[in-house]
Design a protein around this motif. Sequence first.
Motif, mmCIF file in Angstrom:
data_model
loop_
_atom_site.group_PDB
_atom_site.id
_atom_site.type_symbol
_atom_site.label_atom_id
_atom_site.label_comp_id
_atom_site.label_asym_id
_atom_site.label_seq_id
_atom_site.Cartn_x
_atom_site.Cartn_y
_atom_site.Cartn_z
ATOM 1 N N LEU A 62 -3.884 9.832 -26.419
ATOM 2 C CA LEU A 62 -3.184 9.757 -25.142
ATOM 3 C C LEU A 62 -2.690 11.134 -24.701
ATOM 4 C CD1 LEU A 62 -2.313 7.519 -23.127
ATOM 5 C CD2 LEU A 62 -0.115 7.448 -24.323
ATOM 6 N N GLU A 63 -2.051 11.840 -25.621
ATOM 7 C CA GLU A 63 -1.471 13.141 -25.275
ATOM 8 C C GLU A 63 -2.537 14.194 -25.006
ATOM 9 O OE1 GLU A 63 1.092 13.952 -28.526
ATOM 10 O OE2 GLU A 63 2.501 12.326 -28.036
ATOM 11 N N SER A 64 -3.715 14.050 -25.621
ATOM 12 C CA SER A 64 -4.767 15.043 -25.415
ATOM 13 C C SER A 64 -5.544 14.810 -24.120
ATOM 14 C CB SER A 64 -5.739 15.031 -26.597
ATOM 15 O OG SER A 64 -6.387 13.773 -26.696
ATOM 16 N N LYS A 105 -1.382 13.961 -19.025
ATOM 17 C CA LYS A 105 -0.146 14.739 -19.015
ATOM 18 C C LYS A 105 1.074 13.834 -18.842
ATOM 19 C CE LYS A 105 -2.381 18.861 -17.104
ATOM 20 N NZ LYS A 105 -2.459 19.784 -15.941
ATOM 21 N N ASP A 106 0.980 12.921 -17.890
ATOM 22 C CA ASP A 106 2.136 12.064 -17.583
ATOM 23 C C ASP A 106 1.989 10.704 -18.265
ATOM 24 O OD1 ASP A 106 4.375 10.893 -16.520
ATOM 25 O OD2 ASP A 106 3.461 10.487 -14.555
ATOM 26 N N VAL A 107 2.577 10.561 -19.434
ATOM 27 C CA VAL A 107 2.507 9.283 -20.154
ATOM 28 C C VAL A 107 3.905 8.765 -20.480
ATOM 29 C CG1 VAL A 107 0.230 9.687 -21.117
ATOM 30 C CG2 VAL A 107 2.244 10.511 -22.351
ATOM 31 N N ASN A 167 -1.492 7.907 -30.108
ATOM 32 C CA ASN A 167 -0.651 8.940 -29.478
ATOM 33 C C ASN A 167 -1.416 10.245 -29.290
ATOM 34 O OD1 ASN A 167 2.018 7.976 -28.810
ATOM 35 N ND2 ASN A 167 2.337 7.624 -31.006
#
Length: 565
Positions: free
Chosen positions: A472-474, A477-479, A469
């Motif tokens: 992915l978040e770093s 933006k669109d996940v 997570n």
Amino acid sequence: MEAPKKIRIGDLLVQNQIITHDQLMQVLADQKKTGKKLGQSLIDLKFITEDNLLNFLSRQMQIPLIDITHYKRNDSVTRSLPENIARRFRVLLLEQNEHDVLIAMSDPTDLRSLDELTRILGKRIRQALVKESDLLAVIDQCYRNTDEISALAGQLDDELAENDFDFGSLNTSNEVAEAPVVKLLASIFEDAVLMNASDIHIEPDEKVLRIRQRIDGVLHEQIINEVKIVSALVVRLKLMASLNISEKRLPQDGRFSIRVKGRSLDIRISTLPVTNGESVVMRLLDNSTGMLNLETLGMPADLLARVQVHIKNPHGLILVTGPTGSGKTTTLYSALSAVNKPETKIITAEDPVEYSLPRINQTEVNEKIGLSFAAVLRSALRQDPDVILVGEMRDTETAEIAIRASITGHLVFSTLHTNSAVETATRLLDMGVKGYILASALKIIIAQRLIRRICPDCITDTELDEDQNIWLESNFKDVANINFKHGTGCQHCNNSGYKGRIGVYELLELEHNTLDALRRDNSADFINAAKSTKNFTPLAVRGLEYVRKGITTLDEVIKITGDIN
């Protein structure tokens, strides 16, 4: 024990109006000619499908119909039934207890096999009905050659201990097929083909011998205790590749061809002196599959269309980049196949030549005799080529000759070891290539990786862990709304959760801003311009598209892309 009742399956099918009496007579006549079982004749003549026949038999005989590929079984139980018996009667032992056993069969009406199995096992038999094709595939998977490899290794170890082994005689002996070392190697190759391995590693340790197979890019290890046999294996392989068996101090490279399980393999072999002997790595190239073309590589449609436009240009430089084992050669050969026409003269300089291509003049580089990439290129330009492939731009001289060839009316394909398309041009600048010359030649750069596909037979939803997570978040933006998948592991994928691989591609087309930065030899400006190029999609973004589609896992994308700059 109660004897199974004789089932006349043909009569039952007629009684239940699934086939006609005339069809039954036709099937029986076909049986007499071909010797096939009745069920197979019914299917081959298209009077009934295999699924319908199995469902009918299951109902009539009150035998459970199971999917053997997903059945949770114990390998040690299954393999307690000897392989020769399993293959002879086409059965698989699924369960056993004090009183009875559960046997998977594709033909429950085969009373002779049932009688013989009852005698051999000495227990009451319970039957489970399975598809024959699935049954044979699971038998191949279950009875892998690992036990045979270990047994042959022990046999060879005993023989070496008892007498002096004449390695040289293996090359000429009429009893080669009976030599334990040859049997062992045959078993190793058969197991590698069964598992679709791309490489075999033979590595001597101080007390054990490790045999490792690279399957879908990941090494799988088998440990053999008889480390003394490694010298016999290495000598035999050197003989097959026409290498010097007396030279153990220097690395050697060679190749040979063999046929394994109906497949023609070209084997590239590399030996390396190590602390405990010689390490051997063999690359398995399957000549039976035929040459890939660009359409079968798995490129996204938009990227494929742009690549196809560029390879039709009469001149220019096309680069494919990525680490070793990322599929660069396959991409290059596929592109060559697309432009390989009677009116086009194609010359390649390769190290080594991996596949033989019709109508193409392929030259293998040999540095020992001065036949370098640069030397081959100079001679190739005097052979009136239209297209040239340079296996790798290893030095400034090779790069400059290739680039000048692309400027003077030739289409040139080549590879470079860089992490991304954006880094490739700056690497050439660092090598000393003049930016204004490179800008005149370079058309596109393709960067690629291979990622493992989730096994379609055991794919299921999964949740991300904290580290996934954070990554992915770093980086994105669109996940939202991504349904993440993984494979739980099954018979089809050797319990790995993955089956096969697919390419992830990054395409950089050179435009005004990037070309201007090259002419000024400005690497920083080139990188910024490249990242903002129209239609440029980084590897990580392409990889995440495969995650969205359920083709691969996020772990695979993280592994090949790392941090996004």
